[in-house]
Scaffold this active site. Structure first.
Site, PDB file in Angstrom:
ATOM      1  N   LYS A  91       0.864  -1.187   0.000  1.00 44.66           N
ATOM      2  CA  LYS A  91       0.000   0.000   0.000  1.00 44.66           C
ATOM      3  C   LYS A  91       0.891   1.225   0.000  1.00 44.66           C
ATOM      4  O   LYS A  91       1.804   1.332   0.812  1.00 44.66           O
ATOM      5  CB  LYS A  91      -0.887  -0.005   1.258  1.00 44.66           C
ATOM      6  CG  LYS A  91      -1.808   1.201   1.362  1.00 44.66           C
ATOM      7  CD  LYS A  91      -3.069   1.002   0.559  1.00 44.66           C
ATOM      8  CE  LYS A  91      -3.839   2.273   0.312  1.00 44.66           C
ATOM      9  NZ  LYS A  91      -3.461   2.976  -0.953  1.00 44.66           N
ATOM     10  N   GLN A 112       7.233   3.880   3.939  1.00 38.20           N
ATOM     11  CA  GLN A 112       5.813   3.491   3.956  1.00 38.20           C
ATOM     12  C   GLN A 112       5.592   2.232   4.813  1.00 38.20           C
ATOM     13  O   GLN A 112       4.547   2.081   5.449  1.00 38.20           O
ATOM     14  CB  GLN A 112       5.333   3.260   2.520  1.00 38.20           C
ATOM     15  CG  GLN A 112       3.831   3.343   2.331  1.00 38.20           C
ATOM     16  CD  GLN A 112       3.312   4.776   2.197  1.00 38.20           C
ATOM     17  OE1 GLN A 112       3.887   5.583   1.501  1.00 38.20           O
ATOM     18  NE2 GLN A 112       2.226   5.079   2.875  1.00 38.20           N
ATOM     19  N   LYS A 115       5.363   3.498   8.418  1.00 36.29           N
ATOM     20  CA  LYS A 115       4.202   4.382   8.554  1.00 36.29           C
ATOM     21  C   LYS A 115       2.916   3.559   8.586  1.00 36.29           C
ATOM     22  O   LYS A 115       2.058   3.743   9.453  1.00 36.29           O
ATOM     23  CB  LYS A 115       4.181   5.341   7.358  1.00 36.29           C
ATOM     24  CG  LYS A 115       3.063   6.356   7.387  1.00 36.29           C
ATOM     25  CD  LYS A 115       2.841   7.016   6.023  1.00 36.29           C
ATOM     26  CE  LYS A 115       4.089   7.658   5.461  1.00 36.29           C
ATOM     27  NZ  LYS A 115       3.783   8.574   4.330  1.00 36.29           N
ATOM     28  N   LYS A 127       5.458   1.727  -3.068  1.00 35.34           N
ATOM     29  CA  LYS A 127       5.388   3.073  -3.643  1.00 35.34           C
ATOM     30  C   LYS A 127       5.677   2.970  -5.132  1.00 35.34           C
ATOM     31  O   LYS A 127       6.345   2.026  -5.563  1.00 35.34           O
ATOM     32  CB  LYS A 127       6.452   3.977  -3.005  1.00 35.34           C
ATOM     33  CG  LYS A 127       6.155   5.454  -3.157  1.00 35.34           C
ATOM     34  CD  LYS A 127       5.216   5.939  -2.079  1.00 35.34           C
ATOM     35  CE  LYS A 127       4.779   7.367  -2.266  1.00 35.34           C
ATOM     36  NZ  LYS A 127       4.075   7.879  -1.075  1.00 35.34           N
ATOM     37  N   GLY A 166      -2.634   8.311  -4.315  1.00 40.47           N
ATOM     38  CA  GLY A 166      -1.993   9.538  -4.776  1.00 40.47           C
ATOM     39  C   GLY A 166      -0.717   9.864  -4.011  1.00 40.47           C
ATOM     40  O   GLY A 166      -0.399   9.265  -2.989  1.00 40.47           O
ATOM     41  N   ASP A 167       0.013  10.807  -4.557  1.00 35.85           N
ATOM     42  CA  ASP A 167       1.181  11.423  -3.913  1.00 35.85           C
ATOM     43  C   ASP A 167       1.452  12.691  -4.731  1.00 35.85           C
ATOM     44  O   ASP A 167       0.543  13.159  -5.436  1.00 35.85           O
ATOM     45  CB  ASP A 167       2.393  10.470  -3.921  1.00 35.85           C
ATOM     46  CG  ASP A 167       3.520  10.946  -3.005  1.00 35.85           C
ATOM     47  OD1 ASP A 167       3.404  10.783  -1.784  1.00 35.85           O
ATOM     48  OD2 ASP A 167       4.515  11.521  -3.501  1.00 35.85           O
ATOM     49  N   THR A 210      -4.594  13.709   5.086  1.00 40.58           N
ATOM     50  CA  THR A 210      -3.179  13.851   5.466  1.00 40.58           C
ATOM     51  C   THR A 210      -2.969  15.150   6.243  1.00 40.58           C
ATOM     52  O   THR A 210      -2.321  15.157   7.299  1.00 40.58           O
ATOM     53  CB  THR A 210      -2.266  13.791   4.230  1.00 40.58           C
ATOM     54  OG1 THR A 210      -2.667  12.699   3.413  1.00 40.58           O
ATOM     55  CG2 THR A 210      -0.819  13.622   4.642  1.00 40.58           C
ATOM     56  N   ASN A 241      -2.102  19.131  -1.850  1.00 42.43           N
ATOM     57  CA  ASN A 241      -3.122  18.454  -1.053  1.00 42.43           C
ATOM     58  C   ASN A 241      -2.820  18.524   0.448  1.00 42.43           C
ATOM     59  O   ASN A 241      -3.690  18.907   1.243  1.00 42.43           O
ATOM     60  CB  ASN A 241      -3.245  16.993  -1.521  1.00 42.43           C
ATOM     61  CG  ASN A 241      -4.169  16.192  -0.635  1.00 42.43           C
ATOM     62  OD1 ASN A 241      -3.722  15.528   0.289  1.00 42.43           O
ATOM     63  ND2 ASN A 241      -5.468  16.280  -0.873  1.00 42.43           N
ATOM     64  N   SER A 378      -6.833   5.952   3.642  1.00 45.78           N
ATOM     65  CA  SER A 378      -6.873   5.023   2.504  1.00 45.78           C
ATOM     66  C   SER A 378      -7.269   3.627   2.992  1.00 45.78           C
ATOM     67  O   SER A 378      -8.027   2.920   2.330  1.00 45.78           O
ATOM     68  CB  SER A 378      -5.503   4.941   1.818  1.00 45.78           C
ATOM     69  OG  SER A 378      -5.287   6.044   0.974  1.00 45.78           O
TER      70      SER A 378
HETATM   71  P1  NDP Z   1       0.810  17.840  -4.333  1.00 45.02           P
HETATM   72  O1  NDP Z   1       1.298  17.465  -5.677  1.00 45.02           O
HETATM   73  O2  NDP Z   1      -0.624  18.040  -4.101  1.00 45.02           O
HETATM   74  O3  NDP Z   1       1.562  19.171  -3.842  1.00 45.02           O
HETATM   75  C1  NDP Z   1       2.945  19.229  -3.750  1.00 45.02           C
HETATM   76  C2  NDP Z   1       3.337  20.614  -3.278  1.00 45.02           C
HETATM   77  O4  NDP Z   1       4.722  20.631  -2.980  1.00 45.02           O
HETATM   78  C3  NDP Z   1       3.132  21.674  -4.359  1.00 45.02           C
HETATM   79  O5  NDP Z   1       2.885  22.909  -3.753  1.00 45.02           O
HETATM   80  C4  NDP Z   1       4.470  21.660  -5.073  1.00 45.02           C
HETATM   81  O6  NDP Z   1       4.753  22.862  -5.771  1.00 45.02           O
HETATM   82  C5  NDP Z   1       5.421  21.463  -3.918  1.00 45.02           C
HETATM   83  N1  NDP Z   1       6.610  20.752  -4.403  1.00 45.02           N
HETATM   84  C6  NDP Z   1       6.649  19.538  -4.999  1.00 45.02           C
HETATM   85  N2  NDP Z   1       7.892  19.211  -5.365  1.00 45.02           N
HETATM   86  C7  NDP Z   1       8.651  20.230  -4.960  1.00 45.02           C
HETATM   87  C8  NDP Z   1      10.041  20.492  -5.059  1.00 45.02           C
HETATM   88  N3  NDP Z   1      10.876  19.618  -5.630  1.00 45.02           N
HETATM   89  N4  NDP Z   1      10.478  21.642  -4.527  1.00 45.02           N
HETATM   90  C9  NDP Z   1       9.618  22.537  -3.957  1.00 45.02           C
HETATM   91  N5  NDP Z   1       8.304  22.344  -3.845  1.00 45.02           N
HETATM   92  C10 NDP Z   1       7.830  21.217  -4.355  1.00 45.02           C
HETATM   93  O7  NDP Z   1       1.401  16.730  -3.359  1.00 45.02           O
HETATM   94  P2  NDP Z   1       0.942  16.339  -1.878  1.00 45.02           P
HETATM   95  O8  NDP Z   1       0.464  17.533  -1.156  1.00 45.02           O
HETATM   96  O9  NDP Z   1       0.083  15.148  -1.979  1.00 45.02           O
HETATM   97  O10 NDP Z   1       2.323  15.844  -1.262  1.00 45.02           O
HETATM   98  C11 NDP Z   1       3.193  16.707  -0.534  1.00 45.02           C
HETATM   99  C12 NDP Z   1       4.113  15.871   0.334  1.00 45.02           C
HETATM  100  O11 NDP Z   1       3.328  15.106   1.253  1.00 45.02           O
HETATM  101  C13 NDP Z   1       4.981  14.848  -0.397  1.00 45.02           C
HETATM  102  O12 NDP Z   1       6.198  14.697   0.288  1.00 45.02           O
HETATM  103  C14 NDP Z   1       4.164  13.563  -0.277  1.00 45.02           C
HETATM  104  O13 NDP Z   1       4.973  12.427  -0.400  1.00 45.02           O
HETATM  105  C15 NDP Z   1       3.643  13.727   1.138  1.00 45.02           C
HETATM  106  N6  NDP Z   1       2.471  12.941   1.506  1.00 45.02           N
HETATM  107  C16 NDP Z   1       1.326  12.981   0.753  1.00 45.02           C
HETATM  108  C17 NDP Z   1       0.217  12.262   1.152  1.00 45.02           C
HETATM  109  C18 NDP Z   1      -1.073  12.324   0.425  1.00 45.02           C
HETATM  110  O14 NDP Z   1      -2.016  11.697   0.871  1.00 45.02           O
HETATM  111  N7  NDP Z   1      -1.201  13.067  -0.659  1.00 45.02           N
HETATM  112  C19 NDP Z   1       0.264  11.390   2.333  1.00 45.02           C
HETATM  113  C20 NDP Z   1       1.487  11.471   3.083  1.00 45.02           C
HETATM  114  C21 NDP Z   1       2.539  12.214   2.655  1.00 45.02           C
HETATM  115  P3  NDP Z   1       4.538  22.926  -7.366  1.00 45.02           P
HETATM  116  O15 NDP Z   1       3.063  22.966  -7.575  1.00 45.02           O
HETATM  117  O16 NDP Z   1       5.254  24.169  -7.779  1.00 45.02           O
HETATM  118  O17 NDP Z   1       5.169  21.696  -7.924  1.00 45.02           O
HETATM  119  O1  2IT Z   2       3.057   8.992   1.504  1.00 46.81           O
HETATM  120  C1  2IT Z   2       1.907   8.559   1.689  1.00 46.81           C
HETATM  121  O2  2IT Z   2       1.593   8.011   2.755  1.00 46.81           O
HETATM  122  C2  2IT Z   2       0.922   8.711   0.623  1.00 46.81           C
HETATM  123  N1  2IT Z   2       1.231   9.307  -0.408  1.00 46.81           N
HETATM  124  C3  2IT Z   2      -0.459   8.118   0.773  1.00 46.81           C
HETATM  125  C4  2IT Z   2      -0.447   6.671   0.432  1.00 46.81           C
HETATM  126  C5  2IT Z   2      -1.810   6.007   0.391  1.00 46.81           C
HETATM  127  O3  2IT Z   2      -1.814   4.824   0.039  1.00 46.81           O
HETATM  128  O4  2IT Z   2      -2.822   6.626   0.695  1.00 46.81           O
END
Ligand code: NDP
Ligand code: 2IT
Length: 446
Positions: A91, A112, A115, A127, A166-167, A210, A241, A378
């Site tokens: 997952k 992961q 976590k 992943k 997603g991620d 998240t 997100n 999830s």
């Molecule tokens: P999104 O794609 O929705 O948003 C990512 C954000 O981070 C955007 O604002 C983006 O800016 C910025 N960003 C991405 N890459 C970079 C970079 N290299 N340098 C600077 N800024 C950057 O992703 P999420 O919000 O889903 O994910 C954000 C973080 O949270 C990640 O580390 C992800 O692994 C983690 N995460 C996500 C989960 C989820 O459920 N979605 C769960 C747990 C962890 P821009 O638009 O300019 O690219």
């Molecule tokens: O980093 C993370 O935990 C995620 N991007 C969410 C993974 C999931 O299966 O919901």
């Protein structure tokens, strides 16, 4: 590390995966936390748990050809790392970003494992993703990419085998296209992906989970140390997100969020960021954060995303990407009076930044624990899909809150058991590891 065996395994990882910097960083951090565990548990060494846990059960790398709007063929590389299935089916999310290579997918897959274990739900670690960049692509191009990606990935997935989500770069639109493609190829409607739309098996509160979970965890950590969100100034990096819903919940809990960013720069709004505007810009119109100042003249925009850590705050929530918070940024935060850093992104703080937090008695909420609310929800989406039923928002949100409280309690307790009180990073790594390790030992050498 004191433990000889851990040093040997670490050396072996460096020898064969030395070019995967982020993966090495993730393993090193976990092993440093596990040093006292390895000393106390020779049975786990004998069972080969440490050697086995750093090697993915399976890694899939594949070609993703698709046709752009000009009729030209484009090729990307797809990945799925099925890291560990000791406590449940693989997952974890799919990241779509040009920086993606095997080292990033492996670090994310490795984290992961622990976590997912911390959530208390039966989920193993995995992943995937691709170096495809959804930015600037039309919906039709994103759809063709997602369909091509699924044409290969479908054979490795299944609701009892591997359930992606997603991620970065993979949101509701991408999951929708992937689900449609999977359903068509397999001719089955199952909960094989999470983060689905609400009309086709998605869970209420998964979008928020998240960011909300991050605030629930952080609030537990603050409470345990005589503090809370109320009246505090918060800085949140990112505007995707995780960042968006962290802002929403922190604000609901009485804090004021004064800065957010994207990969180009950051905005500061001393009146508190207008979240409706951020949602409109980022979720609906897919624009840049700098456009915020067009409608909010009192706010400032600064080029470059690292500067966000110079904005004075009480609580910092890094919610963008790995290694975004360096040692110098950590020092800047401390100098300006920040007393709490809690991670929404995966591995956002560099090892030297973490050393600064430890040296300054900062309350530090490590990603594996603090951002586990997304995958936990999830897991709740999977449960609802299996039941062929859906719970209302409040039910899911209450469960999420309960899970985050339990995660904090497990980290706190594990840290105390190993005489590391207040070190929630060690606590998270130890508590997450032990459950998986017992399962790996019980299932034998597989
Ligand atoms: P999104 O794609 O929705 O948003 C990512 C954000 O981070 C955007 O604002 C983006 O800016 C910025 N960003 C991405 N890459 C970079 C970079 N290299 N340098 C600077 N800024 C950057 O992703 P999420 O919000 O889903 O994910 C954000 C973080 O949270 C990640 O580390 C992800 O692994 C983690 N995460 C996500 C989960 C989820 O459920 N979605 C769960 C747990 C962890 P821009 O638009 O300019 O690219
Ligand atoms: O980093 C993370 O935990 C995620 N991007 C969410 C993974 C999931 O299966 O919901």
């Amino acid at each position: 590390m004191k433990n000889q065996h851990l040093n040997e395994v670490m050396e072996q990882v460096r020898a064969i995966d030395g070019d995967q910097a982020e993966f090495i960083q993730a393993v090193q951090e976990v092993f440093e936390s596990l040093d006292p565990v390895a000393e106390a548990r020779p049975d786990l060494i004998k069972a080969g748990v440490f050697k086995r846990i750093v090697e993915p059960e399976r890694q899939i790398i594949f070609r993703v050809p698709w046709i752009d709007d000009n009729g030209d063929i484009q090729v990307n590389r797809g990945y799925r790392v099925q890291f560990n299935s000791a406590i449940g089916p693989y997952k974890g999310g799919l990241r779509l970003h040009p920086s993606v290579y095997i080292g990033i997918i492996k670090f994310l897959g490795f984290e992961q494992i622990f976590k997912n274990s911390l959530t208390g739900l039966p989920m193993g670690g995995g992943k995937g993703g691709s170096n495809f960049d959804p930015k600037g692509k039309s919906d039709a191009e994103v759809m063709r990419f997602c369909q091509s990606f699924m044409t290969e990935l479908y054979r490795h997935m299944g609701p009892d085998c591997d359930i992606p989500a997603g991620d970065i770069g993979t949101g509701a639109r991408e999951i929708g296209y992937m689900f449609g493609a999977y359903k068509r190829i397999r001719n089955e409607f199952t909960g094989v992906l999470t983060g689905k739309g609400l009309s086709f098996g998605g869970s209420l509160a998964r979008t928020e989970a998240t960011g909300f979970g991050l605030c629930y965890f952080t609030n537990e950590m603050l409470k345990a140390n005589g503090k809370g969100f109320d009246g505090q100034t918060v800085v949140i990096s990112g505007s995707g997100n995780v960042a968006t819903y962290a802002n929403q919940k922190a604000t609901e809990m009485g804090a004021k969020v004064v800065a957010m960013s994207d990969s180009s720069g950051y905005i500061v709004d001393k009146d508190g960021i207008d979240l409706d505007c951020i949602k409109q810009l980022k979720e609906v119109e897919r624009r840049r954060i700098k456009d915020y100042v067009d409608t909010h003249p009192q706010a400032e925009y600064h080029e470059g995303c690292n500067g966000i850590w110079t904005v004075p705050c009480d609580i910092a929530l890094p919610c963008a990407t790995q290694n975004e918070l360096t040692m110098s940024s950590a020092k800047e935060l401390v100098k300006n009076g920040c007393y709490c850093v809690s991670e929404g992104a995966n591995m956002p703080s560099t090892p030297r930044a973490i050393d600064v937090f430890k040296g300054s008695n900062i309350l530090y909420g490590p990603a594996k624990a603090a951002n586990a609310g997304g995958v936990a929800t999830s897991g709740l989406e999977m449960s609802q899909n299996s039941l062929r039923y859906s719970w209302d928002f409040e039910q899911v949100d209450n469960r999420l809150q309960g899970i985050m409280e339990n995660i904090f309690a497990s980290c706190d307790q594990a840290a105390k058991e190993f005489n590391l009180e207040g070190n929630y990073m060690a606590g998270a790594n130890i508590a997450g590891f032990l459950k998986v390790a017992e399962a790996m030992k019980a299932q034998g050498c597989v």
